[in-house]
Design a protein around this motif. Structure first.
Motif, PDB file in Angstrom:
ATOM      1  N   LEU A 158       1.097  -1.148  -0.206  1.00 29.10           N
ATOM      2  CA  LEU A 158       0.207   0.179  -0.157  1.00 29.10           C
ATOM      3  C   LEU A 158       0.812   1.276   0.029  1.00 29.10           C
ATOM      4  N   PRO A 159       0.325   2.363  -0.419  1.00 32.05           N
ATOM      5  CA  PRO A 159       0.995   3.676  -0.287  1.00 32.05           C
ATOM      6  C   PRO A 159       1.808   3.772   0.882  1.00 32.05           C
ATOM      7  N   ASP A 160       2.836   4.478   0.564  1.00 37.53           N
ATOM      8  CA  ASP A 160       3.771   4.698   2.247  1.00 37.53           C
ATOM      9  C   ASP A 160       3.270   6.142   2.429  1.00 37.53           C
ATOM     10  N   VAL A 161       1.994   6.425   3.225  1.00 35.04           N
ATOM     11  CA  VAL A 161       1.602   7.568   3.644  1.00 35.04           C
ATOM     12  C   VAL A 161       1.441   7.809   5.141  1.00 35.04           C
ATOM     13  N   PRO A 162       1.236   8.978   5.998  1.00 36.41           N
ATOM     14  CA  PRO A 162       1.154   8.868   7.233  1.00 36.41           C
ATOM     15  C   PRO A 162      -0.091   8.278   7.801  1.00 36.41           C
ATOM     16  N   ALA A 163      -0.094   7.496   8.821  1.00 40.13           N
ATOM     17  CA  ALA A 163      -1.229   6.707   9.445  1.00 40.13           C
ATOM     18  C   ALA A 163      -2.368   7.536   9.737  1.00 40.13           C
ATOM     19  N   LYS A 164      -3.573   7.095   9.587  1.00 39.53           N
ATOM     20  CA  LYS A 164      -4.833   7.963   9.908  1.00 39.53           C
ATOM     21  C   LYS A 164      -5.043   7.598  11.547  1.00 39.53           C
ATOM     22  N   ASP A 165      -5.787   8.624  12.408  1.00 37.46           N
ATOM     23  CA  ASP A 165      -6.036   8.250  13.727  1.00 37.46           C
ATOM     24  C   ASP A 165      -6.620   6.779  13.733  1.00 37.46           C
ATOM     25  N   CYS A 166      -7.508   6.626  13.051  1.00 39.55           N
ATOM     26  CA  CYS A 166      -8.113   5.265  13.285  1.00 39.55           C
ATOM     27  C   CYS A 166      -7.331   4.303  13.137  1.00 39.55           C
ATOM     28  N   GLU A 167      -6.258   4.217  12.235  1.00 40.66           N
ATOM     29  CA  GLU A 167      -5.200   3.199  12.193  1.00 40.66           C
ATOM     30  C   GLU A 167      -4.373   3.356  13.524  1.00 40.66           C
ATOM     31  N   VAL A 168      -4.074   4.505  13.944  1.00 37.45           N
ATOM     32  CA  VAL A 168      -3.205   4.444  15.322  1.00 37.45           C
ATOM     33  C   VAL A 168      -4.053   3.744  16.486  1.00 37.45           C
ATOM     34  N   GLU A 169      -5.402   4.200  16.293  1.00 36.19           N
ATOM     35  CA  GLU A 169      -6.090   3.548  17.760  1.00 36.19           C
ATOM     36  C   GLU A 169      -6.105   2.070  17.518  1.00 36.19           C
ATOM     37  N   PHE A 170      -6.159   1.452  16.249  1.00 35.62           N
ATOM     38  CA  PHE A 170      -6.210   0.214  16.164  1.00 35.62           C
ATOM     39  C   PHE A 170      -4.718  -0.444  16.544  1.00 35.62           C
ATOM     40  N   ALA A 171      -3.693   0.201  16.408  1.00 33.26           N
ATOM     41  CA  ALA A 171      -2.442  -0.143  16.860  1.00 33.26           C
ATOM     42  C   ALA A 171      -2.121  -0.159  18.475  1.00 33.26           C
ATOM     43  N   TRP A 172      -2.893   0.701  18.941  1.00 34.90           N
ATOM     44  CA  TRP A 172      -2.974   1.109  20.460  1.00 34.90           C
ATOM     45  C   TRP A 172      -3.635  -0.279  21.093  1.00 34.90           C
ATOM     46  N   ILE A 173      -4.452  -0.810  20.356  1.00 33.34           N
ATOM     47  CA  ILE A 173      -5.069  -2.009  20.920  1.00 33.34           C
ATOM     48  C   ILE A 173      -4.184  -3.127  21.248  1.00 33.34           C
ATOM     49  N   MET A 174      -3.428  -3.228  20.284  1.00 33.09           N
ATOM     50  CA  MET A 174      -2.162  -4.295  20.284  1.00 33.09           C
ATOM     51  C   MET A 174      -1.208  -3.782  21.518  1.00 33.09           C
ATOM     52  N   HIS A 175      -0.803  -2.659  21.317  1.00 36.27           N
ATOM     53  CA  HIS A 175       0.309  -2.318  22.264  1.00 36.27           C
ATOM     54  C   HIS A 175      -0.383  -1.972  23.570  1.00 36.27           C
ATOM     55  N   GLY A 176      -1.563  -1.617  23.983  1.00 35.82           N
ATOM     56  CA  GLY A 176      -2.136  -1.606  25.093  1.00 35.82           C
ATOM     57  C   GLY A 176      -2.500  -2.963  25.747  1.00 35.82           C
ATOM     58  N   GLY A 177      -2.805  -4.098  24.785  1.00 35.95           N
ATOM     59  CA  GLY A 177      -2.645  -4.992  25.273  1.00 35.95           C
ATOM     60  C   GLY A 177      -1.786  -5.793  25.828  1.00 35.95           C
ATOM     61  N   ILE A 178      -0.534  -5.690  25.097  1.00 41.80           N
ATOM     62  CA  ILE A 178       0.665  -6.121  25.829  1.00 41.80           C
ATOM     63  C   ILE A 178       0.904  -5.553  27.074  1.00 41.80           C
ATOM     64  N   PHE A 179       0.685  -4.134  26.902  1.00 45.38           N
ATOM     65  CA  PHE A 179       1.177  -3.255  28.039  1.00 45.38           C
ATOM     66  C   PHE A 179       0.428  -3.854  29.392  1.00 45.38           C
ATOM     67  N   TYR A 180      -0.960  -3.997  29.081  1.00 48.29           N
ATOM     68  CA  TYR A 180      -1.929  -4.468  30.242  1.00 48.29           C
ATOM     69  C   TYR A 180      -1.480  -5.798  30.655  1.00 48.29           C
TER      70      TYR A 180
END
Length: 218
Positions: A155-177
């Motif tokens: 896919l195009p190498d473009v800045p991440a959208k906020d909704c995509e960042v939130e999706f990544a937070w789910i993974m990161h936050g799950g590991i953190f928790y």
């Protein structure tokens, strides 16, 4: 009768610290103090724990916020490893492989009782440690991961959208928790951190691919 000779005082004298060493000692003890007491205690209470006067503490840190800022740098900024970001961007390796390596070494640093307790206390008290660190995580971990995921999916190498960042937070936050449950609540079901991280990353990669396609970007 001859009196026994009195041995000279062999108690070692307290070593006089340089200004730089004393300042670092104050920071180290402040880390322990805030990890145990939170951020509601006054500098008077901290000075008492350090065994110094409040005016002396103010000579090194003009305000409590200045000291908290130093604690933030010591616990969060200075423990940030410079090799983490190049690891995430190493396109000679599959992204899932990079993420597994990264999160295993990253959690070796943050899965620390002082790190966790200071982070949680700062959120409860409204100290900006949380906000500053979350911005750091977004800029240096989550956004680069999303860019790398796009490239791997063609896919195009473009800045991440906020909704995509939130999706990544789910993974990161799950590991953190998982770390919070393990270190703070002592209630983690699994003791296999590596497997927990592997499962979280596998779910994230599969879900992100579906999400991007659903949004018409794949």
């Amino acid at each position: 009768m001859k009196q026994p000779e009195i041995a000279p005082d062999e108690t070692p004298k307290r070593k006089r610290l340089s200004s730089t060493a004393r300042r670092q000692d104050f920071i180290n003890q402040a880390i322990e103090f805030f990890a145990e007491e939170g951020f509601e205690s006054s500098t008077r209470g901290l000075a008492k724990k350090l065994g110094v006067t409040q005016p002396l503490l103010y000579r090194y840190f003009p305000s409590k916020d200045d000291l908290i800022s130093e604690v933030y740098d010591a616990v969060y900024v200075n423990r940030w490893q410079p090799e983490w970001e190049p690891l995430l961007r190493d396109r000679t390796r599959p992204l899932a492989d990079r993420l597994n390596t990264f999160y295993n070494v990253y959690t070796d640093v943050i899965f620390n009782r002082e790190w966790m307790r200071i982070y949680l206390f700062s959120g409860l008290k409204g100290v900006d440690i949380n906000r500053r660190y979350m911005q750091l995580v977004r800029q240096r971990i989550l956004e680069p991961i999303l860019i790398e995921a796009r490239v791997e999916l063609g896919l195009p190498d473009v800045p991440a959208k906020d909704c995509e960042v939130e999706f990544a937070w789910i993974m990161h936050g799950g590991i953190f928790y998982y770390g919070i449950r393990d270190l703070i609540y002592d209630s983690a079901i699994s003791t296999d951190k590596k497997r927990v991280i592997e499962d979280a990353i596998a779910a994230f990669m599969a879900g992100l691919k579906i999400k991007l396609k659903r949004e018409g970007q794949g």
